[in-house]
Design a protein around this motif. Structure first.
Motif, PDB file in Angstrom:
ATOM      1  N   ALA A 166       0.858  -1.182   0.000  1.00  0.00           N
ATOM      2  CA  ALA A 166       0.000   0.000   0.000  1.00  0.00           C
ATOM      3  C   ALA A 166       0.895   1.233   0.000  1.00  0.00           C
ATOM      4  O   ALA A 166       2.001   1.203   0.533  1.00  0.00           O
ATOM      5  N   THR A 167       0.415   2.290  -0.619  1.00  0.00           N
ATOM      6  CA  THR A 167       1.171   3.539  -0.704  1.00  0.00           C
ATOM      7  C   THR A 167       0.257   4.693  -0.345  1.00  0.00           C
ATOM      8  O   THR A 167      -0.928   4.689  -0.694  1.00  0.00           O
ATOM      9  N   ILE A 168       0.822   5.655   0.353  1.00  0.00           N
ATOM     10  CA  ILE A 168       0.062   6.846   0.723  1.00  0.00           C
ATOM     11  C   ILE A 168       1.022   8.034   0.712  1.00  0.00           C
ATOM     12  O   ILE A 168       2.222   7.871   0.912  1.00  0.00           O
ATOM     13  N   ARG A 169       0.484   9.208   0.450  1.00  0.00           N
ATOM     14  CA  ARG A 169       1.274  10.438   0.492  1.00  0.00           C
ATOM     15  C   ARG A 169       0.781  11.307   1.639  1.00  0.00           C
ATOM     16  O   ARG A 169      -0.409  11.358   1.914  1.00  0.00           O
ATOM     17  N   PHE A 170       1.732  11.988   2.274  1.00  0.00           N
ATOM     18  CA  PHE A 170       1.382  12.901   3.359  1.00  0.00           C
ATOM     19  C   PHE A 170       2.438  13.991   3.424  1.00  0.00           C
ATOM     20  O   PHE A 170       3.527  13.866   2.876  1.00  0.00           O
ATOM     21  N   THR A 171       2.107  15.066   4.107  1.00  0.00           N
ATOM     22  CA  THR A 171       3.058  16.148   4.325  1.00  0.00           C
ATOM     23  C   THR A 171       3.289  16.288   5.824  1.00  0.00           C
ATOM     24  O   THR A 171       2.355  16.604   6.569  1.00  0.00           O
ATOM     25  N   PRO A 172       4.517  16.015   6.291  1.00  0.00           N
ATOM     26  CA  PRO A 172       4.803  16.161   7.720  1.00  0.00           C
ATOM     27  C   PRO A 172       4.917  17.633   8.106  1.00  0.00           C
ATOM     28  O   PRO A 172       5.567  18.418   7.412  1.00  0.00           O
ATOM     29  N   ARG A 173       4.270  18.010   9.197  1.00  0.00           N
ATOM     30  CA  ARG A 173       4.297  19.395   9.699  1.00  0.00           C
ATOM     31  C   ARG A 173       4.807  19.397  11.134  1.00  0.00           C
ATOM     32  O   ARG A 173       4.483  18.504  11.924  1.00  0.00           O
ATOM     33  N   CYS A 174       5.587  20.394  11.469  1.00  0.00           N
ATOM     34  CA  CYS A 174       6.060  20.536  12.848  1.00  0.00           C
ATOM     35  C   CYS A 174       4.880  20.851  13.762  1.00  0.00           C
ATOM     36  O   CYS A 174       3.917  21.515  13.349  1.00  0.00           O
ATOM     37  N   PRO A 175       4.943  20.387  14.999  1.00  0.00           N
ATOM     38  CA  PRO A 175       3.857  20.684  15.936  1.00  0.00           C
ATOM     39  C   PRO A 175       3.834  22.165  16.289  1.00  0.00           C
ATOM     40  O   PRO A 175       4.848  22.854  16.180  1.00  0.00           O
ATOM     41  N   ALA A 176       2.679  22.645  16.676  1.00  0.00           N
ATOM     42  CA  ALA A 176       2.516  24.057  17.062  1.00  0.00           C
ATOM     43  C   ALA A 176       2.595  24.173  18.582  1.00  0.00           C
ATOM     44  O   ALA A 176       1.698  24.677  19.225  1.00  0.00           O
ATOM     45  N   ASP A 177       3.698  23.690  19.142  1.00  0.00           N
ATOM     46  CA  ASP A 177       3.880  23.785  20.597  1.00  0.00           C
ATOM     47  C   ASP A 177       5.314  24.228  20.880  1.00  0.00           C
ATOM     48  O   ASP A 177       5.987  24.760  19.998  1.00  0.00           O
ATOM     49  N   ASP A 178       5.790  23.970  22.064  1.00  0.00           N
ATOM     50  CA  ASP A 178       7.127  24.443  22.430  1.00  0.00           C
ATOM     51  C   ASP A 178       8.263  23.695  21.720  1.00  0.00           C
ATOM     52  O   ASP A 178       9.428  24.084  21.842  1.00  0.00           O
ATOM     53  N   THR A 179       7.949  22.650  20.942  1.00  0.00           N
ATOM     54  CA  THR A 179       8.977  21.936  20.183  1.00  0.00           C
ATOM     55  C   THR A 179       9.057  22.424  18.732  1.00  0.00           C
ATOM     56  O   THR A 179       9.882  21.927  17.962  1.00  0.00           O
ATOM     57  N   ALA A 180       8.229  23.395  18.378  1.00  0.00           N
ATOM     58  CA  ALA A 180       8.137  23.836  16.971  1.00  0.00           C
ATOM     59  C   ALA A 180       9.468  24.351  16.433  1.00  0.00           C
ATOM     60  O   ALA A 180       9.880  24.012  15.314  1.00  0.00           O
ATOM     61  N   THR A 181      10.171  25.175  17.188  1.00  0.00           N
ATOM     62  CA  THR A 181      11.439  25.756  16.720  1.00  0.00           C
ATOM     63  C   THR A 181      12.495  24.667  16.553  1.00  0.00           C
ATOM     64  O   THR A 181      13.195  24.617  15.541  1.00  0.00           O
TER      65      THR A 181
END
Length: 189
Positions: A166-181
């Motif tokens: 199986a194959t899937i596409r996704f876009t990883p995004r940084c979390p919007a918390d204190d680990t974002a930077t």
């Protein structure tokens, strides 16, 4: 060429033509391909905290990167197999995963075959626990944050006679918390 030799060549050519015609010659259709395994595998994600349970996911959507215990970031992957596929691969199949950046095909993560346990939930079979797909930190110059990724998962039985992909596409995004930077620093190459 002596007459006897030319007669033998003509006879041999005739026999070859007769055999070809008797065997179907070039007009016979090619044999059908061997049947593939029935059943299906679906890739989903999991809860951000890695809790067990399949979370349906549509190809092309965003997935929030989760911080790992060793300071990196990953996404959680869960699999769902229908009863036919689960019966073909067994309760503890082999699973391999390969993730590549869509834009240029660069390899960003690979998990060689490993055994995972399937559990039945409401008539389908899912991975017992979420599988972390490690994505960051990345090698220098290989950004994965905010870049579409294609993940291919292969599930097979122990001797690899029954394999599902199986194959899937996704876009990883940084979390919007204190680990974002920190995430942006190590996930953007």
């Amino acid at each position: 060429m002596p007459p006897r030799c030319s007669s033998l060549l003509v006879a041999a050519a005739g026999l070859t033509a007769a055999l070809a015609a008797g065997c179907g010659g070039d007009d016979s259709p090619p044999p059908p391909p061997p049947p593939g395994p029935n059943g299906s595998v679906e890739i989903g994600t999991g809860a951000l905290d890695g809790a067990a349970g399949f979370v349906a996911f549509s190809s092309g959507n965003d997935i929030t990167l989760a911080p790992g215990s060793q300071g990196g970031f990953h996404v959680f992957v869960n699999l769902r197999l229908d009863a036919e596929a689960a019966a073909a691969v067994g309760e503890i199949p082999l699973v391999a995963r390969v993730a590549r950046r869509v834009s240029d095909g660069v390899l960003v993560s690979r998990t060689l075959q490993r055994r995972v346990r399937l559990v039945e939930r409401e008539g389908v079979f899912e991975t017992e626990a979420s599988l972390p797909l490690f994505l960051c930190p990345t090698p220098i110059g290989v950004a994965v944050g905010d870049r579409p990724i294609e993940l291919t998962v292969e599930v097979s039985d122990a001797d690899e006679t029954n394999t599902y992909e199986a194959t899937i596409r996704f876009t990883p995004r940084c979390p919007a918390d204190d680990t974002a930077t920190f995430c942006a620093n190590i996930c953007f190459g």
